[in-house]
Structure formats: C-alpha cells, structure tokens
Write a protein that holds these residues in place. Structure first.
Motif, PDB file in Angstrom:
ATOM      1  N   GLU A 142       0.827  -1.210   0.000  1.00 49.21           N
ATOM      2  CA  GLU A 142       0.000   0.000   0.000  1.00 49.21           C
ATOM      3  C   GLU A 142       0.861   1.259   0.000  1.00 49.21           C
ATOM      4  O   GLU A 142       0.582   2.226  -0.731  1.00 49.21           O
ATOM      5  CB  GLU A 142      -0.930   0.010   1.209  1.00 49.21           C
ATOM      6  CG  GLU A 142      -2.016  -1.046   1.182  1.00 49.21           C
ATOM      7  CD  GLU A 142      -1.527  -2.435   1.570  1.00 49.21           C
ATOM      8  OE1 GLU A 142      -2.275  -3.401   1.390  1.00 49.21           O
ATOM      9  OE2 GLU A 142      -0.366  -2.549   2.067  1.00 49.21           O
ATOM     10  N   LYS A 164      -7.626  -4.154   1.229  1.00 50.26           N
ATOM     11  CA  LYS A 164      -8.642  -3.479   2.032  1.00 50.26           C
ATOM     12  C   LYS A 164      -8.124  -2.159   2.585  1.00 50.26           C
ATOM     13  O   LYS A 164      -8.896  -1.244   2.843  1.00 50.26           O
ATOM     14  CB  LYS A 164      -9.082  -4.395   3.182  1.00 50.26           C
ATOM     15  CG  LYS A 164      -9.934  -5.566   2.727  1.00 50.26           C
ATOM     16  CD  LYS A 164     -10.493  -6.329   3.913  1.00 50.26           C
ATOM     17  CE  LYS A 164     -11.403  -7.460   3.454  1.00 50.26           C
ATOM     18  NZ  LYS A 164     -11.989  -8.212   4.615  1.00 50.26           N
ATOM     19  N   GLN A 173      -8.743   0.442  -0.015  1.00 47.53           N
ATOM     20  CA  GLN A 173     -10.160   0.663  -0.237  1.00 47.53           C
ATOM     21  C   GLN A 173     -10.861   1.255   0.984  1.00 47.53           C
ATOM     22  O   GLN A 173     -11.901   1.913   0.831  1.00 47.53           O
ATOM     23  CB  GLN A 173     -10.831  -0.650  -0.636  1.00 47.53           C
ATOM     24  CG  GLN A 173     -10.351  -1.179  -1.978  1.00 47.53           C
ATOM     25  CD  GLN A 173     -11.001  -2.504  -2.337  1.00 47.53           C
ATOM     26  OE1 GLN A 173     -11.806  -3.040  -1.576  1.00 47.53           O
ATOM     27  NE2 GLN A 173     -10.643  -3.048  -3.492  1.00 47.53           N
ATOM     28  N   GLN A 174     -10.309   1.058   2.183  1.00 47.72           N
ATOM     29  CA  GLN A 174     -11.059   1.457   3.374  1.00 47.72           C
ATOM     30  C   GLN A 174     -10.275   2.345   4.347  1.00 47.72           C
ATOM     31  O   GLN A 174     -10.872   3.147   5.054  1.00 47.72           O
ATOM     32  CB  GLN A 174     -11.535   0.203   4.128  1.00 47.72           C
ATOM     33  CG  GLN A 174     -12.455  -0.687   3.316  1.00 47.72           C
ATOM     34  CD  GLN A 174     -12.833  -1.953   4.053  1.00 47.72           C
ATOM     35  OE1 GLN A 174     -12.503  -2.133   5.233  1.00 47.72           O
ATOM     36  NE2 GLN A 174     -13.528  -2.858   3.368  1.00 47.72           N
ATOM     37  N   TYR A 183      -5.586   6.534   2.732  1.00 44.96           N
ATOM     38  CA  TYR A 183      -5.265   5.625   1.644  1.00 44.96           C
ATOM     39  C   TYR A 183      -6.429   5.512   0.646  1.00 44.96           C
ATOM     40  O   TYR A 183      -6.227   5.556  -0.568  1.00 44.96           O
ATOM     41  CB  TYR A 183      -4.905   4.241   2.187  1.00 44.96           C
ATOM     42  CG  TYR A 183      -3.556   4.176   2.838  1.00 44.96           C
ATOM     43  CD1 TYR A 183      -2.425   3.796   2.120  1.00 44.96           C
ATOM     44  CD2 TYR A 183      -3.400   4.501   4.181  1.00 44.96           C
ATOM     45  CE1 TYR A 183      -1.179   3.742   2.730  1.00 44.96           C
ATOM     46  CE2 TYR A 183      -2.154   4.448   4.802  1.00 44.96           C
ATOM     47  CZ  TYR A 183      -1.049   4.074   4.068  1.00 44.96           C
ATOM     48  OH  TYR A 183       0.185   4.022   4.652  1.00 44.96           O
ATOM     49  N   SER A 184      -7.634   5.326   1.155  1.00 48.67           N
ATOM     50  CA  SER A 184      -8.792   5.163   0.269  1.00 48.67           C
ATOM     51  C   SER A 184      -9.042   6.429  -0.554  1.00 48.67           C
ATOM     52  O   SER A 184      -9.419   6.364  -1.721  1.00 48.67           O
ATOM     53  CB  SER A 184     -10.038   4.814   1.088  1.00 48.67           C
ATOM     54  OG  SER A 184     -10.345   5.857   2.005  1.00 48.67           O
ATOM     55  N   TYR A 186      -6.381   6.587  -3.255  1.00 48.88           N
ATOM     56  CA  TYR A 186      -6.637   5.515  -4.223  1.00 48.88           C
ATOM     57  C   TYR A 186      -7.767   5.887  -5.185  1.00 48.88           C
ATOM     58  O   TYR A 186      -7.642   5.739  -6.408  1.00 48.88           O
ATOM     59  CB  TYR A 186      -6.976   4.236  -3.476  1.00 48.88           C
ATOM     60  CG  TYR A 186      -7.308   3.055  -4.367  1.00 48.88           C
ATOM     61  CD1 TYR A 186      -6.313   2.389  -5.073  1.00 48.88           C
ATOM     62  CD2 TYR A 186      -8.619   2.615  -4.511  1.00 48.88           C
ATOM     63  CE1 TYR A 186      -6.614   1.312  -5.890  1.00 48.88           C
ATOM     64  CE2 TYR A 186      -8.938   1.556  -5.326  1.00 48.88           C
ATOM     65  CZ  TYR A 186      -7.926   0.904  -6.013  1.00 48.88           C
ATOM     66  OH  TYR A 186      -8.236  -0.147  -6.825  1.00 48.88           O
ATOM     67  N   LYS A 187      -8.874   6.416  -4.635  1.00 50.26           N
ATOM     68  CA  LYS A 187     -10.016   6.786  -5.481  1.00 50.26           C
ATOM     69  C   LYS A 187      -9.667   7.948  -6.412  1.00 50.26           C
ATOM     70  O   LYS A 187     -10.064   7.976  -7.578  1.00 50.26           O
ATOM     71  CB  LYS A 187     -11.211   7.146  -4.609  1.00 50.26           C
ATOM     72  CG  LYS A 187     -11.819   5.957  -3.889  1.00 50.26           C
ATOM     73  CD  LYS A 187     -12.950   6.378  -2.976  1.00 50.26           C
ATOM     74  CE  LYS A 187     -13.535   5.172  -2.230  1.00 50.26           C
ATOM     75  NZ  LYS A 187     -14.608   5.565  -1.292  1.00 50.26           N
TER      76      LYS A 187
END
Length: 779
Positions: A275, A343, A346-347, A351-352, A355-356
């Motif tokens: 990550e 995860k 994504q969560q 980080y999320s 990432y998005k």
C-alpha cells in the motif's frame, strides 16, 4: 437628450462594490428568444442566468433581481470593482486561467479600483474568476461566476450534438489548456488516449482532497508485522529457541564455540508495504505530470495561460515535491503491482481517498465520480469543424466508401490538438464503385502562390472545407464551403441569413483559386476549378417545406449559402438543403432517385453557374461539337428538299421541345459548331444519308413564325420556340457517308468533328464517341 440604453448589474460586498455595464442588450436577447422559440424551448432563466459573487446573486443597479440573460457572446462589458478604505492599496488583482482576461483588469491606484473591458467573443459557457485583495491584514479571495450565452444556437442541444460528432472523428481537438469560459464535460463513454488536459482538469478539481489524503497517510502510515532474520552470538540470545535451535546451541556450547552465531527470526512493524509502495508511486507520477505541464507552458512564449494559474501549478508541484521528500518514503521500495485487492487502499483513512482520486486521474473522465470543467475552443471553431464532419457524413450517405484517412491523428501543440496547415491536409478520400468517382475532403487546405496545380497569385486562401471531385476520366473540380458562425436577418425580411461579407468571401475564393494544366512545350493552361462556393451558417428553417433563400443565386452563379445545424430529430433534418444540393451535383450511387445510370462526365460542366465567361467571350467545353440530325421531310417544298440533298442549305431548325426531350441543356446547344443533316435521296428510300458537314455561324432561339421560309421549307404561324442554326460558307463533303434509318420520330446525336471519319452508320455514334448522354429530366 441622448437616450440611455445601457444596462448595469450591481453587487455590494463588505469590502467592495462591483458594477458591470453593457450597451443595449435588446438585440442579443431578441435573437436568443427567437432561436429558442424556433425550437419550442424555453429560454434560459433561474440559476443559469444568475451572476454569483461570493456565492450571492448580483442585482440590477435598481436592486431588482436579474430575470433576463445579461452576458452574451461578442458583446463589450465594462467591469468596475470599487474597494473600500479597509482594503490595502495596490493589493487587489483578479486571477483567471486565461492570460488575457487576467491582464484586462487594471488597478487604478488613486481610486483603489479594478477596471476591465471584456469581450468574450465566441467563447460561451461558464466564466469564473477570483478577486484577490488584503483587508485589515488578511488576504482574501472572492469568487465571481456567470454564464455567457450564445444567441445563434441552443447550447444545451446543438453544442452537445456537435461535440459528440466531433469527438467521434477527432477526439480531444475541442479542448484547450485555458480559455475565457469552461464547459462541463460529463463522463466519457470511451477509453481515451493519454491526454494531459483531461488529467489536469481532474487534478485541479481533486487537488485539495488529494493533499488531505496524503497528509493522513504521512501522519498515520500503514505498517505491517513482518518476519526478519539476523545472525546473533549465543551469549547475546535472550529469547526462547525452537527444539532444533536448542539442540544446535547445546552442541556449540559443548564444543566451546560460544562466539559462533545462530540465525534468529524475529518480527517487527515495517513500512515497506504494497500500500505504501502504491502511494509512493502515485506521488512520483503526479510530480512528473505537473513538472511536464509546467515546463511546456514555460517554454511556450505564446502561451494563453495566466501568470496566476501558472503560479498555482507551480505551488501544486512544490507541495507534492515536499511530500515526496518525507523520510517515510526512504523505507519504502518501488511499486511492482498488487497481488490481490487491498482493504487498506479501499477502506483505510487517507489511503482510500488517494486511491479513489488516482483512479479518476488514471482514467480521466471515465469514472462516475464527478464531472470536470474544461476550457474548450470557441463555438465558432467548433461549428466550423462540425460542418466539415457533417459534409463528410453526407458524402458517405451518397454511396461513397472511405478509402483513406490521410490524417489519423491531429498534431499536439502545448497539450492541445490542432489541424496542420498543409494543402489538402486532414483529407478524407472516398470512392464510389458505381461511377468511379473519387472525392477528397479537406479542412482548411492552403492555396498559395507557390501551388503547382491549384494556386493563387496575390494572397494565400484557406477555405474551411474543400471538396475535390475527380471523375472517372480524371477530370476534377472543386466545391468550397466556409462555415460562418454569424447570422444577419436583414437580407431576407427577418429570415436567418449570412452577412453580406460572407457572400463576398465566396466570390473571392472562387475567383482567386486558379487551376494550371501543364502542357508540353507550352505555358500552363489556366482555368477556374471552383464550381461553387457556399457559406454554411447556423440558420434555422423548416427545410422540408421551406425553400432556401439562396436557391436562385446557387443555380444562377454557383454562389450562396446553406443553413446547417445539428438535429436530434431525424424527421426534421437541418441539413436537407445541403444534402439536396450534393445529391443533385454528385448523384446517389446505385440508388435510382435521380439517375437510371451514372451521368456522363459532361453533366458537371454545362450548367449556367459554371459557364459564365468574360463579356464578349464564350466558354466551350468540347471544341468542334457536331450535331447529326435528320431533316423533317413532311410537307417540305421540293426546292428545299433538293437543297438538302445537294448540300445547299442555308440553315436548319428544330423544336426546343426536341432538345428538352433529350435533356440537352441550352448551353450545350449553343456550343454546337457543326451540323450534319441526314435526308433521303428518294422518297421511297428507307435510309437517310448525311453527306455534308455544315459550319454553323450562329445559334438562335426564335418563335417558329419568325423563321424565314427559305430556311424551313414551309410557312408556319406556330408560336412555339425553335432552334435556328444558320450556316456559313460552303459545306464540306464527308469522306464517308453516314446512314440513318428513316423514321417518323425525331432524335439527334452529338459528337466531335474529329470522330466523323469513324462513322458509317447512325448506330456507330455511341459510347465515348457520343457526347452529352445520360442526362435525365431532373437535370
């Protein structure tokens, strides 16, 4: 007293007062209302016409709400922003991505006022800029936002259809790195090629969230308990060993090898996770993208990017460089992909978010997360390229197939897609099997004094759209179109028309482009290759039931205009006039709407519009054009018949109806220079003979009763029009007599005098030896 017709909008802020004034807006509002009412669409109102300053709506100078559109294309607007005493002197300025708008605002230091005269030209859409200043020691920025409206089209309908068609042929051409206005682009349904302007537009929208996500990652980086090994002396080991390790330790102690080392495993938290490698990769690629964009803008002396926007880009780049230098990333290795879904990405907080955002930057506009605002080229440029593509679509519908696209990709200049400047550049090549016709369609080709085939003499000419039609016999001609995003309702009593100067430009194009036919041992033979030059304009008509107001000019002189707009309703096409013209000019392939068979090559060169020569001169397509026609022997006097048999005729006549029946244009009849009259030697013969070649001195169209008896063989009081061919001098006796079966019906044939030695019979005059065939009644 002079009547004041100007209008002003007004906004009172705690730190300044803003005024925007314009001359009379009745005319653009009337045009806008007419444009929308023609389509049955309500004109813009509500939020679309609001002028928002610091999130609040401006009013008229009388304090009333703004209920009608205020900002229009091609209008002059005077902006005046008066600051209060609390605002520091010399601190106010305006920031906008477009350099000319930013530079238009000048600060009057004496009055502490920003002033500007803005004209948005043909840039329509949302205009947004910020007013910056310092008040009471605090730096402030106030946003100003409004929409600039088009008067000649319904932007929500027309522009969307144009963009869709342009994107299908020339993706990304319509986007610009900066402009006076922006358009909401929505989500793309196609996978685009790499295009930095999309990336930049998305990054500009998401940069704050991106920085927040990176800050969360740095403050609370993800780590993982990982297994490590090290070599340790026996005397330093202080942890429980496995059974095998214990056996080995006992052996080493028994051998008195206490300085020996054993491999010991241990676990600790570590930052080198997939990550973190991913986040490091995103940071580095973002830094490189921004650096590339900044460098290109810096190297371009003619860049339209404003100084404030350039500084904003530089600030983003410095911030991402600072993040990239954080000690955290020294422990993180290079990203080599993800073995499975994470995860954490994504969560996990931070980080999320990164990432998005990266997914949106990576796929530009393909994701469902929000829309981007992008600067686009002016609507006049968009209309021009759309017209080019619309002409291409019509050509394809006429039975042509695309053989070649010479320009598969547009060149890229400072991240913007542009057309090249070469002659017949960006050309499509089409061919139709039914008649071997070839069409080359080019956008803005250059005709210059240096041209070898088609050239000019005094100046360069660049029509918007050039169609070069090449026939099966390799003859070719040009049809020119020029897109004019302008409307003048005066010429046709409030009907949409093009301005007079647009028609004048069509005359200029047609007369300035000269074709040079290269001949051995001779100077080039000059001719005008342009068969027609037409303006295309965004006028709205019921083209199915109304007649083009330029029809007469198009037919008579080959100059005019066609109204052309996109249409979502296939039952009410807005290209019907242009399509009908191209069908009439080019045919429709194997379909039978016009021709039972493809027309002859002569069809394209004999209409009135292409045969207008200088006064006192004649335009002739076929030199030595010869008519072979029978003599009507019924009720003619004997003296007249003997003159016909012995080659003593002084003239010949035939009905206008007869030439019309064979669809021979009057221009063709007037081109005839020789005539062979077939007549029977005896009334009992079954064949008429053509023995003499008469030279024609004049061709006249007269009522039958005005033609002398000596030329016709009998008296008549008929009022119908007849062609009279008057002969000059003695006829030339043919080396080979031409036989024609005698019939009561009348028919004639046209050929060249140079072909006569090949004929012995009427039926020998056929195929390439017979001219002007294949025309039908519609011609």
């Amino acid at each position: 007293m002079t009547k004041q017709t100007g209008e002003t909008i007004y906004y009172k802020h705690n730190d300044f007062t803003m005024f925007v004034s314009c001359d009379d807006l009745d005319s653009p509002r009337a045009k806008l209302t007419n444009t929308y009412s023609q389509r049955g669409i309500a004109p813009p109102d509500g939020e679309s016409i609001a002028v928002l300053i610091d999130g609040s709506a401006a009013t008229t100078d009388l304090g009333a709400a703004i209920t009608l559109p205020f900002f229009f294309e091609n209008r002059q607007y005077w902006f005046e922003i008066e600051f209060t005493a609390a605002v520091e002197k010399n601190s106010p300025y305006v920031s906008h991505k477009y350099r000319l708008i930013e530079q238009s605002f000048k600060l009057s230091a004496r009055r502490n006022t920003l002033q500007a005269m803005l004209n948005f030209g043909n840039d329509i859409g949302k205009c947004a800029f910020n007013i910056h200043y310092r008040a009471n020691g605090v730096t402030k920025a106030v946003a100003v936002q409004f929409n600039v409206f088009a008067t000649k089209m319904v932007v929500s309908a027309d522009l969307g259809l144009m963009n869709q068609k342009i994107d299908s042929v020339y993706p990304f051409w319509r986007y610009a790195i900066s402009g006076k206005t922006t358009q909401s682009q929505g989500k793309s349904i196609r996978q685009p090629e790499k295009f930095e302007l999309f990336w930049l537009a998305q990054f500009e929208r998401l940069v704050d969230e991106f920085n927040q996500g990176l800050k969360r990652v740095i403050n609370a980086p993800h780590n993982r308990l990982q297994l490590f090994t090290k070599q340790q002396k026996l005397e330093r080991i202080n942890k429980k060993l496995s059974a095998k390790q214990q056996e080995l330790a006992i052996e080493l102690i028994a051998a008195k090898r206490l300085n020996s080392r054993m491999q010991i495993g241990y676990k600790r938290l570590h930052l080198d996770t997939p990550e973190n490698r991913f986040i490091k990769m995103v940071i580095n690629k973002t830094k490189l993208h921004l650096a590339k964009i900044i460098q290109v803008i810096k190297n371009n002396k003619d860049s339209k990017v404003s100084e404030s926007f350039f500084n904003t880009l530089d600030g983003w780049h410095k911030n991402i460089c600072k993040v990239a230098q954080h000690p955290l990333w020294q422990e993180v290795s290079a990203f080599d992909g993800m073995n499975s879904e994470s995860k954490v990405l994504q969560q996990a907080a931070g980080y999320s978010k990164v990432y998005k955002i990266w997914q949106q930057l990576k796929y530009y506009l393909n994701q469902a997360n929000g829309e981007a605002e992008l600067s686009i080229k002016s609507v006049a440029d968009i209309y021009e390229v759309w017209c080019f593509i619309e002409v291409r679509s019509i050509v394809l519908s006429l039975g042509f197939t695309e053989q070649e696209k010479r320009l598969s990709k547009l060149k890229q200049v400072q991240f913007e897609k542009q057309f090249p400047q070469d002659e017949m550049a960006a050309a499509f090549i089409f061919r139709r099997d039914s008649d071997d016709m070839i069409i080359e369609l080019a956008h803005e080709p250059s005709f210059t004094p240096k041209g070898s085939v088609n050239r000019t003499w005094l100046a360069n000419q660049r029509p918007d759209i050039v169609m070069r039609v090449t026939l099966a016999n390799k003859e070719s001609f040009l049809i020119l179109f020029d897109a004019k995003y302008r409307i003048d309702s005066q010429p046709f009593s409030n009907k949409d028309a093009v301005p007079e100067d647009a028609i004048n430009q069509m005359h200029r194009y047609r007369d300035s482009i000269i074709h040079q036919q290269r001949l051995a041992h001779e100077s080039p033979l000059k001719s005008r290759p342009v068969m027609g030059a037409f303006a295309l304009y965004p006028g709205f008509f019921d083209q199915e039931h109304e007649e083009n107001p330029y029809t007469e000019a198009i037919n008579e002189i080959g100059i005019g205009a066609f109204a052309l707009l996109p249409s979502a309703d296939s039952h009410k096409p807005q290209n019907q006039w242009l399509r009908s013209y191209l069908i009439n000019k080019l045919g429709v392939g194997n379909q039978k709407q016009l021709y039972a068979k493809p027309p002859s090559n002569d069809y394209y060169f004999v209409e009135d519009a292409v045969r207008i020569g200088p006064y006192g001169a004649n335009t002739v397509r076929h030199h030595g054009l010869t008519m072979i026609a029978p003599l009507n022997e019924i009720n003619r006097n004997e003296d007249y018949l003997q003159k016909a048999i012995s080659g003593k005729l002084q003239g010949y006549h035939t009905q206008l109806l007869a030439t019309n029946r064979q669809n021979i244009h009057r221009n063709i009849v007037r081109e005839i220079r020789y005539l062979i009259v077939t007549v029977r030697d005896k009334s009992s013969d079954t064949y008429q003979l053509g023995k003499y070649l008469y030279r024609i001195s004049s061709v006249k169209l007269l009522p039958r009763h005005d033609i002398a008896r000596e030329l016709t063989g009998k008296e008549s009081d008929d009022n119908h029009h007849y062609w009279l061919f008057e002969f000059a001098g003695e006829p030339e006796k043919l080396s080979s007599v031409i036989e024609k079966p005698y019939t009561d019906s009348f028919a004639f044939k046209l050929t060249k005098a140079e072909y006569l030695h090949q004929f012995k019979h009427w039926d020998d005059v056929k195929e390439s030896l017979q001219l002007y065939t294949g025309f039908d009644a519609t011609y």
